[in-house]
Structures are given as structure tokens and as C-alpha cells.
Design a protein around this motif. Sequence first.
Motif, PDB file in Angstrom:
ATOM      1  N   HIS A  53       0.832  -1.218   0.000  1.00  0.00           N
ATOM      2  CA  HIS A  53       0.000   0.000   0.000  1.00  0.00           C
ATOM      3  C   HIS A  53       0.868   1.270   0.000  1.00  0.00           C
ATOM      4  CE1 HIS A  53      -3.263  -2.853   0.790  1.00  0.00           C
ATOM      5  NE2 HIS A  53      -2.428  -3.403   1.652  1.00  0.00           N
ATOM      6  N   GLU A  67      -1.995   0.603   8.043  1.00  0.00           N
ATOM      7  CA  GLU A  67      -1.139  -0.482   7.588  1.00  0.00           C
ATOM      8  C   GLU A  67       0.075   0.018   6.806  1.00  0.00           C
ATOM      9  OE1 GLU A  67      -3.040  -3.284   4.909  1.00  0.00           O
ATOM     10  OE2 GLU A  67      -1.121  -4.225   4.484  1.00  0.00           O
ATOM     11  N   HIS A 134       2.925  -6.748   4.634  1.00  0.00           N
ATOM     12  CA  HIS A 134       1.570  -6.240   4.896  1.00  0.00           C
ATOM     13  C   HIS A 134       1.219  -6.380   6.382  1.00  0.00           C
ATOM     14  CE1 HIS A 134      -0.032  -5.696   0.736  1.00  0.00           C
ATOM     15  NE2 HIS A 134       1.121  -6.297   0.505  1.00  0.00           N
TER      16      HIS A 134
HETATM   17 ZN   LIG Z   1      -2.211  -5.164   2.853  1.00  0.00          ZN
END
Ligand SMILES: [Zn+2]
Length: 398
Positions: A53, A67, A134
Motif C-alpha cells: 500500500h 497499515e 503487509h
Molecule cells: Zn495489505
Amino acid sequence: MFQRPIIVLVRKTWSLGVLIALLILLIGAGSLSLASVFSNDLQNKVIVIDPGHGGADPGAQNSGLKEKDINLDISLRLRKVLESKGCKVILTREVDKDFFLPGFVRGRMAKRAELNQRTELATQNNADLFISVHTNSYPQRNTYGMETYYHLKSSPGKALAELIQEQLTQLQSDNKRKAKAGDYYLINQSKMPAVIIEVGFISNPRERKLLMSDEYRDSVAVAVSTGIERYFNTYPMGVRESAPMVAQQEGPPSASNDSYKLYFSSDNLDGLVSEEHKLSSSVWAKLGLSKKTNLVLAELIQGPRSGTLTPTLSPKTKILSITIQDSIATIDFSGDIRDDFHGGALEEDITIQSIVWSMTQIPGISGVRILINGEFGDSIGGNILLDRTFTSKSYYGV
Ligand SMILES: [Zn+2]
């Protein structure tokens, strides 16, 4: 006076020579593997680390914690550890940014193009490994534990994921999660062994607190790098590509004449759990195909009746249209299905499965296409592209 130490030194060198000669003999005789003696460094390995991300895409969120920020910080720490072991490390991003094309943050092709740029960087640099970092989140606060994913058909990916997961679970003695096959775009597209690591749940109070500490982030980085080092030590010549055996997934049982099931997520995020709904006097059997699909989807959006199950869709989600052709149901959802999703890769996977299983239990529906605001090929949480027809059997999920 100076003679003695010199003699001792000569003797030491001599005995070292004998030792090396013995070692070479042993290796020659096959008693020791070359790998276990010499390949204990990561010199010249090219590792691409992908902090998941970033920029316009925060990833999972919980009480202000994003995150994307945790992913980047742990990736930077991992780079430091790997570089100290002699690796060449390339990060897909070193700051809070994304790879969306200008003006294309949403919709068809946006996420695909964004993710492609991450894997292309690894291809261009001839990377040995692709490591995507992640962080997870889930509505049930009790759910916790680091996880590692590999592509279903990649033996090297599986070997790498298992070695990393083994190191990660040493940090969490009560984490029984094994490395898992995942149907995620990043690892599907990678040309080299690739894994997605979910470093923990920011929705779990205990893990969230740990993930906020420097010491814990460092220990996660060290664990991942140890897993990577073990991979190169164990398989100095690489792992032969052959698809790992996977059990064929059974589809959901067909709905009966007076009842159907709704598939929700378990409280521990380890698969689907069904909830049976009954209709009086065989009303269900008399409903047409279109009415059945509408009813099941509307109830799936409403969420489970039982408190022990977890909803898979935002209650705000609207069904814009359902069309059925050649036993394939094409469902067009409002953007809420995506905008209200704050979970990780596994929750996204289970969300899609819950729709596919709830739909394909209806006799006459064999597959599902999921549209968001009329567009095919978008994504709910950014890990899985909705660019195909999902069936309960071909869609392996977890
Ligand atoms: Zn993720």
C-alpha cells in the motif's frame, strides 16, 4: 625470546591446514553438504522488498493506525538487516507513496497498474526474491498471528514461505498458523519466488501494542531475514518449479427446497462458516432464480444472525444490479463494498468466497462475476483483482 610465539603460530596455521584438508575430504566423501559449510551468507542476492500500500491507499486501518506506515517501517528495518548480510536490497517505495497513474486511484485497471509497477521493478532488477510486507486487521479483536502466503503453484515460493513463517512463529509461541497458498495478484505476477507476509493484526490489542514498538518491529525484521537466509542455505541451487499438490476444493452443498445457507467468516478468520436460513412452506422453492439471488445477497449484506460469526460485507453495500446469463451471475455492487473494507488480504479472500459460496449453492448458478460501480476488474481490498469468473471449485482461496 621472540622465537616461541612464532613457532606456536606456525603450528596453529599448520593444524588449521590439516583441518581444512580434512573438511575438503569429508565434503568429497559426501558426508557434509557443501551448502551447510560455505553458503552461509547472502552475498550478491538481490531482494526486492515491497512495503504494501502507500499514498492514497492506506491498506488496513484500525483506530488511526494505518497499515501502510507499519509496512514501510518494518521494510526499512528488514533492508538494514539484509544489507548487513551482504544482500542487494531494492524497496518498491521508501516513502509514503503509491503507484497509481494520475487520476486513476479507483476503478478498472487502477489497482492492477499499481501492483504491476511493484512486481515489474523486481523483474527489471532480476531479483532473486520478492517480499511483500503487509499488516492485517479484522473485526474480531481476538484474532491475531503473523502469516505468510505463497502462490499455489510455486514450490520455491512455498519453501520460502514455510521457512519465514517458521521464524515468525518463534516470536509467537501460541501462533499455530502455517504458511498458506494465497490467490493474490502480487505473488501471482512475480517471476521469482515471492511471498506476502502479514506481520500481525492491528485490530488485536496485544499484537497492536507489539507492532507499535521499535523492538518488536526489529525482531520481525530479523526473523524474516533469518527465514530468507535459511532459504538460500537450504536450497543453494534453488527449488525446482513444480506445482505443490493441492486438494480439490468441494463446492457448497446445494440449497434444499425450504432452506439455504449464508456463508460468513469465522471469528478466527480461518475460513467460511455457514448459517442456515429457512423459509416456511417451501416459499424458497417457488422463487425464481433472480429472486433467489437477490434474497441471498441482501441477507449476506445484512450480516449474520449469530454473534459468533463475522459479516463479510459492509451493511452499507448496495446491490446495483444482478444479471444471470449461462448460469453466471454478474453482481454489480456499490463502491461501499470497497470503501468500507479495512481488512487484510485474507479477509478480502474470505469476503469473495462468501459471495461465491452463497451464490453458487443456488441451483442454476455455477459462477459469479463481481462488478463495482459497473466496472469489471476492480478490487475490494487491493490484493485480489475481480477480473475473472469465480466458481466455488476453481476459486481455492484459503
Ligand atoms: Zn495489505
